[in-house]
Motif scaffolding. Sequence first.
Motif, PDB file in Angstrom:
ATOM      1  N   PRO A   1       0.814  -1.230   0.000  1.00 45.98           N
ATOM      2  CA  PRO A   1       0.000   0.000   0.000  1.00 45.98           C
ATOM      3  C   PRO A   1       0.843   1.274   0.000  1.00 45.98           C
ATOM      4  O   PRO A   1       0.385   2.324  -0.473  1.00 45.98           O
ATOM      5  N   ARG A   2       2.082   1.175   0.486  1.00 44.81           N
ATOM      6  CA  ARG A   2       2.923   2.372   0.534  1.00 44.81           C
ATOM      7  C   ARG A   2       3.356   2.828  -0.863  1.00 44.81           C
ATOM      8  O   ARG A   2       3.840   3.962  -1.024  1.00 44.81           O
ATOM      9  N   SER A   3       3.161   1.974  -1.873  1.00 51.05           N
ATOM     10  CA  SER A   3       3.393   2.419  -3.256  1.00 51.05           C
ATOM     11  C   SER A   3       2.452   3.564  -3.616  1.00 51.05           C
ATOM     12  O   SER A   3       2.825   4.482  -4.352  1.00 51.05           O
ATOM     13  N   ASP A   4       1.228   3.513  -3.104  1.00 53.55           N
ATOM     14  CA  ASP A   4       0.270   4.588  -3.373  1.00 53.55           C
ATOM     15  C   ASP A   4       0.695   5.889  -2.692  1.00 53.55           C
ATOM     16  O   ASP A   4       0.405   6.979  -3.185  1.00 53.55           O
ATOM     17  N   LEU A   5       1.385   5.788  -1.552  1.00 52.01           N
ATOM     18  CA  LEU A   5       1.855   6.995  -0.867  1.00 52.01           C
ATOM     19  C   LEU A   5       2.971   7.664  -1.661  1.00 52.01           C
ATOM     20  O   LEU A   5       3.071   8.892  -1.712  1.00 52.01           O
ATOM     21  N   PHE A   6       3.823   6.860  -2.315  1.00 51.86           N
ATOM     22  CA  PHE A   6       4.856   7.418  -3.182  1.00 51.86           C
ATOM     23  C   PHE A   6       4.205   8.207  -4.325  1.00 51.86           C
ATOM     24  O   PHE A   6       4.583   9.355  -4.600  1.00 51.86           O
ATOM     25  N   ALA A   7       3.223   7.610  -4.977  1.00 58.97           N
ATOM     26  CA  ALA A   7       2.552   8.276  -6.098  1.00 58.97           C
ATOM     27  C   ALA A   7       1.817   9.528  -5.629  1.00 58.97           C
ATOM     28  O   ALA A   7       1.763  10.531  -6.352  1.00 58.97           O
ATOM     29  N   LEU A   8       1.253   9.482  -4.428  1.00 59.67           N
ATOM     30  CA  LEU A   8       0.620  10.678  -3.876  1.00 59.67           C
ATOM     31  C   LEU A   8       1.671  11.759  -3.637  1.00 59.67           C
ATOM     32  O   LEU A   8       1.435  12.941  -3.902  1.00 59.67           O
ATOM     33  N   GLY A   9       2.858  11.363  -3.162  1.00 56.57           N
ATOM     34  CA  GLY A   9       3.941  12.319  -2.977  1.00 56.57           C
ATOM     35  C   GLY A   9       4.343  12.994  -4.283  1.00 56.57           C
ATOM     36  O   GLY A   9       4.588  14.212  -4.319  1.00 56.57           O
ATOM     37  N   VAL A  10       4.410  12.220  -5.372  1.00 54.96           N
ATOM     38  CA  VAL A  10       4.715  12.794  -6.686  1.00 54.96           C
ATOM     39  C   VAL A  10       3.645  13.819  -7.078  1.00 54.96           C
ATOM     40  O   VAL A  10       3.946  14.918  -7.559  1.00 54.96           O
ATOM     41  N   THR A  11       2.383  13.456  -6.838  1.00 52.38           N
ATOM     42  CA  THR A  11       1.267  14.348  -7.173  1.00 52.38           C
ATOM     43  C   THR A  11       1.353  15.656  -6.384  1.00 52.38           C
ATOM     44  O   THR A  11       1.201  16.748  -6.946  1.00 52.38           O
ATOM     45  N   LEU A  12       1.615  15.562  -5.092  1.00 51.35           N
ATOM     46  CA  LEU A  12       1.692  16.761  -4.252  1.00 51.35           C
ATOM     47  C   LEU A  12       2.892  17.620  -4.635  1.00 51.35           C
ATOM     48  O   LEU A  12       2.813  18.855  -4.629  1.00 51.35           O
ATOM     49  N   TYR A  13       4.019  16.985  -4.946  1.00 52.64           N
ATOM     50  CA  TYR A  13       5.218  17.697  -5.404  1.00 52.64           C
ATOM     51  C   TYR A  13       4.877  18.521  -6.647  1.00 52.64           C
ATOM     52  O   TYR A  13       5.234  19.699  -6.746  1.00 52.64           O
ATOM     53  N   HIS A  14       4.185  17.885  -7.601  1.00 54.77           N
ATOM     54  CA  HIS A  14       3.832  18.548  -8.857  1.00 54.77           C
ATOM     55  C   HIS A  14       2.887  19.719  -8.594  1.00 54.77           C
ATOM     56  O   HIS A  14       3.053  20.825  -9.143  1.00 54.77           O
ATOM     57  N   LEU A  15       1.872  19.509  -7.746  1.00 59.18           N
ATOM     58  CA  LEU A  15       0.912  20.570  -7.452  1.00 59.18           C
ATOM     59  C   LEU A  15       1.582  21.729  -6.709  1.00 59.18           C
ATOM     60  O   LEU A  15       1.225  22.890  -6.895  1.00 59.18           O
ATOM     61  N   ALA A  16       2.573  21.409  -5.851  1.00 56.13           N
ATOM     62  CA  ALA A  16       3.203  22.430  -5.016  1.00 56.13           C
ATOM     63  C   ALA A  16       4.285  23.222  -5.751  1.00 56.13           C
ATOM     64  O   ALA A  16       4.530  24.383  -5.429  1.00 56.13           O
TER      65      ALA A  16
ATOM     66  N   ARG B   1      11.496  22.967  -1.932  1.00 58.04           N
ATOM     67  CA  ARG B   1      11.830  24.363  -1.615  1.00 58.04           C
ATOM     68  C   ARG B   1      12.948  24.903  -2.504  1.00 58.04           C
ATOM     69  O   ARG B   1      13.132  26.123  -2.597  1.00 58.04           O
ATOM     70  N   ALA B   2      13.698  24.014  -3.163  1.00 58.42           N
ATOM     71  CA  ALA B   2      14.691  24.478  -4.134  1.00 58.42           C
ATOM     72  C   ALA B   2      14.005  25.080  -5.361  1.00 58.42           C
ATOM     73  O   ALA B   2      14.573  25.942  -6.048  1.00 58.42           O
ATOM     74  N   LEU B   3      12.782  24.628  -5.631  1.00 56.71           N
ATOM     75  CA  LEU B   3      12.004  25.139  -6.764  1.00 56.71           C
ATOM     76  C   LEU B   3      11.044  26.246  -6.339  1.00 56.71           C
ATOM     77  O   LEU B   3      10.722  27.132  -7.130  1.00 56.71           O
ATOM     78  N   LYS B   4      10.566  26.151  -5.094  1.00 59.02           N
ATOM     79  CA  LYS B   4       9.602  27.140  -4.582  1.00 59.02           C
ATOM     80  C   LYS B   4       9.993  27.480  -3.147  1.00 59.02           C
ATOM     81  O   LYS B   4       9.517  26.857  -2.193  1.00 59.02           O
ATOM     82  N   PRO B   5      10.891  28.461  -2.975  1.00 64.85           N
ATOM     83  CA  PRO B   5      11.484  28.735  -1.660  1.00 64.85           C
ATOM     84  C   PRO B   5      10.483  29.109  -0.577  1.00 64.85           C
ATOM     85  O   PRO B   5      10.759  28.914   0.612  1.00 64.85           O
ATOM     86  N   ASP B   6       9.295  29.629  -0.956  1.00 64.36           N
ATOM     87  CA  ASP B   6       8.331  30.027   0.068  1.00 64.36           C
ATOM     88  C   ASP B   6       7.448  28.868   0.523  1.00 64.36           C
ATOM     89  O   ASP B   6       6.556  29.037   1.352  1.00 64.36           O
ATOM     90  N   LEU B   7       7.692  27.670   0.008  1.00 67.49           N
ATOM     91  CA  LEU B   7       6.921  26.507   0.448  1.00 67.49           C
ATOM     92  C   LEU B   7       7.252  26.204   1.912  1.00 67.49           C
ATOM     93  O   LEU B   7       8.423  26.186   2.290  1.00 67.49           O
ATOM     94  N   PRO B   8       6.251  25.970   2.749  1.00 64.53           N
ATOM     95  CA  PRO B   8       6.535  25.688   4.162  1.00 64.53           C
ATOM     96  C   PRO B   8       7.398  24.432   4.317  1.00 64.53           C
ATOM     97  O   PRO B   8       7.231  23.449   3.580  1.00 64.53           O
ATOM     98  N   ARG B   9       8.304  24.460   5.294  1.00 60.02           N
ATOM     99  CA  ARG B   9       9.181  23.312   5.517  1.00 60.02           C
ATOM    100  C   ARG B   9       8.390  22.062   5.894  1.00 60.02           C
ATOM    101  O   ARG B   9       8.764  20.955   5.514  1.00 60.02           O
ATOM    102  N   TRP B  10       7.298  22.242   6.618  1.00 59.30           N
ATOM    103  CA  TRP B  10       6.516  21.069   7.036  1.00 59.30           C
ATOM    104  C   TRP B  10       5.920  20.346   5.832  1.00 59.30           C
ATOM    105  O   TRP B  10       5.840  19.118   5.804  1.00 59.30           O
ATOM    106  N   LEU B  11       5.500  21.111   4.806  1.00 57.93           N
ATOM    107  CA  LEU B  11       4.929  20.472   3.617  1.00 57.93           C
ATOM    108  C   LEU B  11       6.027  19.767   2.827  1.00 57.93           C
ATOM    109  O   LEU B  11       5.825  18.647   2.323  1.00 57.93           O
ATOM    110  N   GLN B  12       7.191  20.388   2.716  1.00 58.72           N
ATOM    111  CA  GLN B  12       8.311  19.725   2.046  1.00 58.72           C
ATOM    112  C   GLN B  12       8.661  18.416   2.745  1.00 58.72           C
ATOM    113  O   GLN B  12       8.903  17.401   2.079  1.00 58.72           O
ATOM    114  N   GLU B  13       8.650  18.435   4.074  1.00 59.26           N
ATOM    115  CA  GLU B  13       8.993  17.223   4.829  1.00 59.26           C
ATOM    116  C   GLU B  13       8.007  16.092   4.554  1.00 59.26           C
ATOM    117  O   GLU B  13       8.400  14.938   4.364  1.00 59.26           O
TER     118      GLU B  13
END
Length: 271
Positions: free
Chosen positions: A198-213, A240-252
């Motif tokens: 199931p953690r494969s879906d979390l990886f894909a969700l991470g890719v999606t959030l990265y793209h949206l952010a 944050r290397a691409l969008k420096p104002d992104l909150p650190r918690w979201l990057q984490e």
Amino acid sequence: MPVKLAQGMQLDGFELLAPLHQGGMATLWRVAHPDHPGPLLMKLPRIGYGEAATQIVGFEVERMLMPVLAGPHVPRFVASGDFEDQPWLVMEQVPGDTLRPLLEQAPLPAERVAALGALAATALQDLHRQGAVHLDVKPSNLLLRPAEAGGEARIVLIDFGLSHHQHLPDLLAEQFHVPIGTGPYIAPEQVLGVRNDPRSDLFALGVTLYHLATGERPFGNPTGEGGLKRRLYRDPPPPRALKPDLPRWLQEIVLRCLEVDPDARYPTAAQ
């Protein structure tokens, strides 16, 4: 050859009302049936000469899986069958739109990305609780259903053609020995042939959030197996290397979803 579809035709009691989408993999029609109220959607795979075998098998996977899934985060299964060598599947037509159009607006505000991520994780947790792994999480398979009276908006997962269920045969694994998934989103373990985590879906969700952010895909858009395997040893740029104002918690959160080792990701979608 499969039957030629036309408005007003009847397929096993379902009347074809209007075509909704003609894709490379399947055709979608709005349909009606006297015994099934509400807006309905019929999905029919392309099965002509030269079509990819994976999409035919994937359609059978979806027909096998959907009747055993339930709840507010999957479309309600109605019926399936075959009409003159044309397989079909009918489900409820869920209102709303997928997250794919939001990519045109990316980068989105961090609060919006986080809210969508929470809704998607809630939907994935409900799916995983039922013994299924989606294995093709991406913006076009995450449908945002608007809030109804007294309720809240929610994500509905669609397109289960690549999915795995712990209590059903894995037809894709039995017949194909290549990585099966969507290039930008596929998890490292899927590239290596693992289809039950199931953690494969979390990886894909991470890719999606990265793209949206950030407005960028963390691993580009690889097609060949060599390109897919780069994510096994090459980390993406921190958001944050691409969008420096992104909150650190979201990057984490995003980077933890994108860990190569599934054990280093969140243990569950709920977490």
